[in-house]
Write a protein that holds these residues in place. Structure first.
Motif, PDB file in Angstrom:
ATOM      1  N   THR A   1       0.838  -1.198   0.000  1.00  0.00           N
ATOM      2  CA  THR A   1       0.000   0.000   0.000  1.00  0.00           C
ATOM      3  C   THR A   1       0.870   1.244   0.000  1.00  0.00           C
ATOM      4  N   HIS A   2       0.475   2.217  -0.799  1.00  0.00           N
ATOM      5  CA  HIS A   2       1.180   3.492  -0.856  1.00  0.00           C
ATOM      6  C   HIS A   2       0.787   4.333   0.353  1.00  0.00           C
ATOM      7  N   CYS A   3       1.767   4.848   1.080  1.00  0.00           N
ATOM      8  CA  CYS A   3       1.491   5.572   2.318  1.00  0.00           C
ATOM      9  C   CYS A   3       0.795   6.905   2.069  1.00  0.00           C
ATOM     10  N   HIS A   4       1.184   7.613   1.033  1.00  0.00           N
ATOM     11  CA  HIS A   4       0.660   8.963   0.810  1.00  0.00           C
ATOM     12  C   HIS A   4      -0.785   8.948   0.325  1.00  0.00           C
ATOM     13  N   THR A   5      -1.144   8.005  -0.534  1.00  0.00           N
ATOM     14  CA  THR A   5      -2.485   7.975  -1.116  1.00  0.00           C
ATOM     15  C   THR A   5      -3.354   6.841  -0.584  1.00  0.00           C
ATOM     16  N   ASN A   6      -2.764   5.922   0.183  1.00  0.00           N
ATOM     17  CA  ASN A   6      -3.496   4.772   0.748  1.00  0.00           C
ATOM     18  C   ASN A   6      -4.117   3.899  -0.346  1.00  0.00           C
ATOM     19  N   GLN A   7      -3.466   3.827  -1.487  1.00  0.00           N
ATOM     20  CA  GLN A   7      -3.892   2.958  -2.577  1.00  0.00           C
ATOM     21  C   GLN A   7      -2.889   1.817  -2.724  1.00  0.00           C
ATOM     22  N   ALA A   8      -3.391   0.644  -3.092  1.00  0.00           N
ATOM     23  CA  ALA A   8      -2.554  -0.547  -3.167  1.00  0.00           C
ATOM     24  C   ALA A   8      -1.984  -0.713  -4.570  1.00  0.00           C
ATOM     25  N   LEU A   9      -0.780  -1.228  -4.628  1.00  0.00           N
ATOM     26  CA  LEU A   9      -0.134  -1.515  -5.911  1.00  0.00           C
ATOM     27  C   LEU A   9      -0.882  -2.648  -6.605  1.00  0.00           C
ATOM     28  N   ALA A  10      -1.126  -2.507  -7.906  1.00  0.00           N
ATOM     29  CA  ALA A  10      -1.970  -3.472  -8.608  1.00  0.00           C
ATOM     30  C   ALA A  10      -1.520  -3.628 -10.044  1.00  0.00           C
ATOM     31  N   VAL A  11      -1.932  -4.774 -10.630  1.00  0.00           N
ATOM     32  CA  VAL A  11      -1.714  -5.066 -12.055  1.00  0.00           C
ATOM     33  C   VAL A  11      -3.046  -5.494 -12.657  1.00  0.00           C
ATOM     34  N   PRO A  12      -3.805  -4.578 -13.250  1.00  0.00           N
ATOM     35  CA  PRO A  12      -4.999  -4.980 -13.990  1.00  0.00           C
ATOM     36  C   PRO A  12      -4.603  -5.548 -15.352  1.00  0.00           C
ATOM     37  N   ARG A  13      -4.731  -6.819 -15.510  1.00  0.00           N
ATOM     38  CA  ARG A  13      -4.157  -7.479 -16.685  1.00  0.00           C
ATOM     39  C   ARG A  13      -4.931  -7.227 -17.970  1.00  0.00           C
ATOM     40  N   ASN A  14      -6.020  -6.512 -17.901  1.00  0.00           N
ATOM     41  CA  ASN A  14      -6.750  -6.191 -19.137  1.00  0.00           C
ATOM     42  C   ASN A  14      -6.238  -4.936 -19.805  1.00  0.00           C
ATOM     43  N   PHE A  15      -5.130  -4.353 -19.289  1.00  0.00           N
ATOM     44  CA  PHE A  15      -4.539  -3.166 -19.901  1.00  0.00           C
ATOM     45  C   PHE A  15      -3.110  -3.496 -20.320  1.00  0.00           C
ATOM     46  N   GLY A  16      -2.961  -3.941 -21.542  1.00  0.00           N
ATOM     47  CA  GLY A  16      -1.640  -4.221 -22.087  1.00  0.00           C
ATOM     48  C   GLY A  16      -1.041  -2.981 -22.731  1.00  0.00           C
ATOM     49  N   ILE A  17       0.252  -2.847 -22.640  1.00  0.00           N
ATOM     50  CA  ILE A  17       0.947  -1.693 -23.204  1.00  0.00           C
ATOM     51  C   ILE A  17       2.079  -2.191 -24.090  1.00  0.00           C
ATOM     52  N   ARG A  18       2.417  -1.383 -25.087  1.00  0.00           N
ATOM     53  CA  ARG A  18       3.527  -1.670 -25.985  1.00  0.00           C
ATOM     54  C   ARG A  18       4.742  -0.875 -25.546  1.00  0.00           C
ATOM     55  N   THR A  19       5.820  -1.558 -25.241  1.00  0.00           N
ATOM     56  CA  THR A  19       7.055  -0.915 -24.815  1.00  0.00           C
ATOM     57  C   THR A  19       8.180  -1.274 -25.767  1.00  0.00           C
ATOM     58  N   TYR A  20       9.340  -0.731 -25.488  1.00  0.00           N
ATOM     59  CA  TYR A  20      10.530  -1.043 -26.286  1.00  0.00           C
ATOM     60  C   TYR A  20      10.887  -2.517 -26.192  1.00  0.00           C
ATOM     61  N   PHE A  21      10.463  -3.178 -25.112  1.00  0.00           N
ATOM     62  CA  PHE A  21      10.814  -4.575 -24.873  1.00  0.00           C
ATOM     63  C   PHE A  21       9.713  -5.536 -25.307  1.00  0.00           C
ATOM     64  N   GLY A  22       8.629  -5.034 -25.859  1.00  0.00           N
ATOM     65  CA  GLY A  22       7.549  -5.896 -26.313  1.00  0.00           C
ATOM     66  C   GLY A  22       6.238  -5.569 -25.603  1.00  0.00           C
ATOM     67  N   LYS A  23       5.295  -6.491 -25.657  1.00  0.00           N
ATOM     68  CA  LYS A  23       4.008  -6.308 -25.008  1.00  0.00           C
ATOM     69  C   LYS A  23       4.122  -6.643 -23.533  1.00  0.00           C
ATOM     70  N   GLU A  24       3.726  -5.695 -22.692  1.00  0.00           N
ATOM     71  CA  GLU A  24       3.763  -5.875 -21.244  1.00  0.00           C
ATOM     72  C   GLU A  24       2.458  -5.349 -20.655  1.00  0.00           C
ATOM     73  N   TYR A  25       2.373  -5.288 -19.329  1.00  0.00           N
ATOM     74  CA  TYR A  25       1.125  -4.922 -18.675  1.00  0.00           C
ATOM     75  C   TYR A  25       1.324  -3.681 -17.820  1.00  0.00           C
ATOM     76  N   GLU A  26       0.272  -2.879 -17.765  1.00  0.00           N
ATOM     77  CA  GLU A  26       0.331  -1.628 -17.031  1.00  0.00           C
ATOM     78  C   GLU A  26       0.250  -1.879 -15.529  1.00  0.00           C
ATOM     79  N   VAL A  27       1.017  -1.130 -14.768  1.00  0.00           N
ATOM     80  CA  VAL A  27       1.029  -1.191 -13.311  1.00  0.00           C
ATOM     81  C   VAL A  27       0.445   0.106 -12.786  1.00  0.00           C
ATOM     82  N   VAL A  28      -0.503   0.007 -11.862  1.00  0.00           N
ATOM     83  CA  VAL A  28      -1.164   1.182 -11.310  1.00  0.00           C
ATOM     84  C   VAL A  28      -1.147   1.098  -9.794  1.00  0.00           C
ATOM     85  N   CYS A  29      -1.614   2.158  -9.183  1.00  0.00           N
ATOM     86  CA  CYS A  29      -1.767   2.220  -7.731  1.00  0.00           C
ATOM     87  C   CYS A  29      -3.246   2.454  -7.457  1.00  0.00           C
TER      88      CYS A  29
END
Length: 310
Positions: free
Chosen positions: A230-258
């Protein structure tokens, strides 16, 4: 028939290819200067291809995870943060399954232009649990705790990433979302790496079961076990919603949010589950994920039946 080997000057006179015309002397010197500049930059390793190769070598460099002797996570440990395999009905596709590890993801411009990690730097979730420079993090103390002490539930800590560079460290951070600062795909609160270890880079570990969370407050955080970060400042938990894929220099990966995902019982969903993976004490090149699971009671009964029959 027209002779294509002849060149015509402005006055209309024809010249053969052996005749030098226009600013030929300046063109020759310019080509020599370009060649000298190329050789000089190549010797110093300043070419774009050399910088990109150096950055990739550091990001994909094999790393050794810390070995937990007491089964807990400690300040100073080098671990991987793994989002375990999910079995949600909305994410039941084969391509969305599997273990994902939190990794450093610089943008393509930084890969070609810089020979070190930029600040701020992006993050993503990648497939695979092989420890390397991209997906290894060091647990840091933000409240003056000494290195080697176990982390406790509810205690602030930081997460630093070197990306394979020994003389550089960036810290996992987050902040309230704004119109200019949010996740690109999900539009939720984003996470990033920064070079300042401030309160925006402070995190806490929470016990998985909300009914027993207060009971475990102050107890050491076990390694290789599902927890919430959990993030102390915003009280939101680190998460990986796997329905949001992103294209990066290293290939297809998944977005990380709080963002804290809650079900109908006000309990965190598996999108917020994380495992602090440590090294395998029996083999230095593997992790605890590669260690075989101990036999269960059913397996032991089957093996004993086979031995009695034989």
């Amino acid at each position: 028939m027209y002779n294509f080997n002849l060149r015509t000057s402005k006055s209309g006179r024809a010249y053969s290819p052996g005749v030098l015309i226009a600013n030929w002397n300046e063109d020759v010197y310019l080509e020599e200067d370009l060649l000298k500049d190329f050789l000089f930059r190549r010797e110093r390793g300043e070419l774009l291809i050399q910088r990109a190769k150096k950055l990739q070598e550091n990001l994909y460099k094999k790393e050794q995870l810390s070995i937990s002797k007491d089964g807990f996570l400690h300040f100073g440990d080098t671990v991987m943060l793994v989002s375990p395999d999910k079995k949600s009905p909305t994410e039941n596709l084969p391509r969305e399954r599997g273990n994902l590890s939190l990794a450093v993801t610089p943008d393509e411009m930084a890969v070609h232009a810089l020979d070190a990690l930029p600040s701020p730097c992006g993050l993503s979730a990648v497939r695979g649990t092989a420890p390397m420079g991209r997906n290894t993090f060091q647990i840091l103390s933000t409240e003056g705790a000494s290195m080697g002490e176990p982390i406790r539930f509810g205690q602030n800590f930081g997460l630093g990433a070197t990306g394979g560079f020994r003389d550089q460290m960036l810290f996992l951070a987050s902040d309230h979302k704004t119109f200019r600062n949010m996740a690109k795909k999900s539009l939720l609160q984003g996470v990033f790496l920064t070079d300042e270890l401030s309160y925006l880079a402070s995190w806490q570990a929470s016990y998985l079961d909300p009914q027993l969370r207060l009971e475990y407050e102050g107890f050491p955080v076990p390694a290789n076990t599902k927890i919430l970060i959990t993030h102390c400042h915003t009280n939101q938990a680190l998460a990986v919603p796997r329905n949001f894929g992103i294209r990066t220099y290293f290939g297809k990966e998944y977005e990380v949010v709080c963002h804290t995902y809650l079900d109908s019982h006000k309990a965190e969903e598996d999108k917020n589950y994380w495992i602090g993976v440590t090294g395998n004490p029996s083999e230095e090149s593997t992790t605890m994920f590669d260690r075989p699971q101990p036999p269960t009671g059913v397996t032991q009964e089957k093996s004993s039946e086979v031995q009695t029959e034989s």
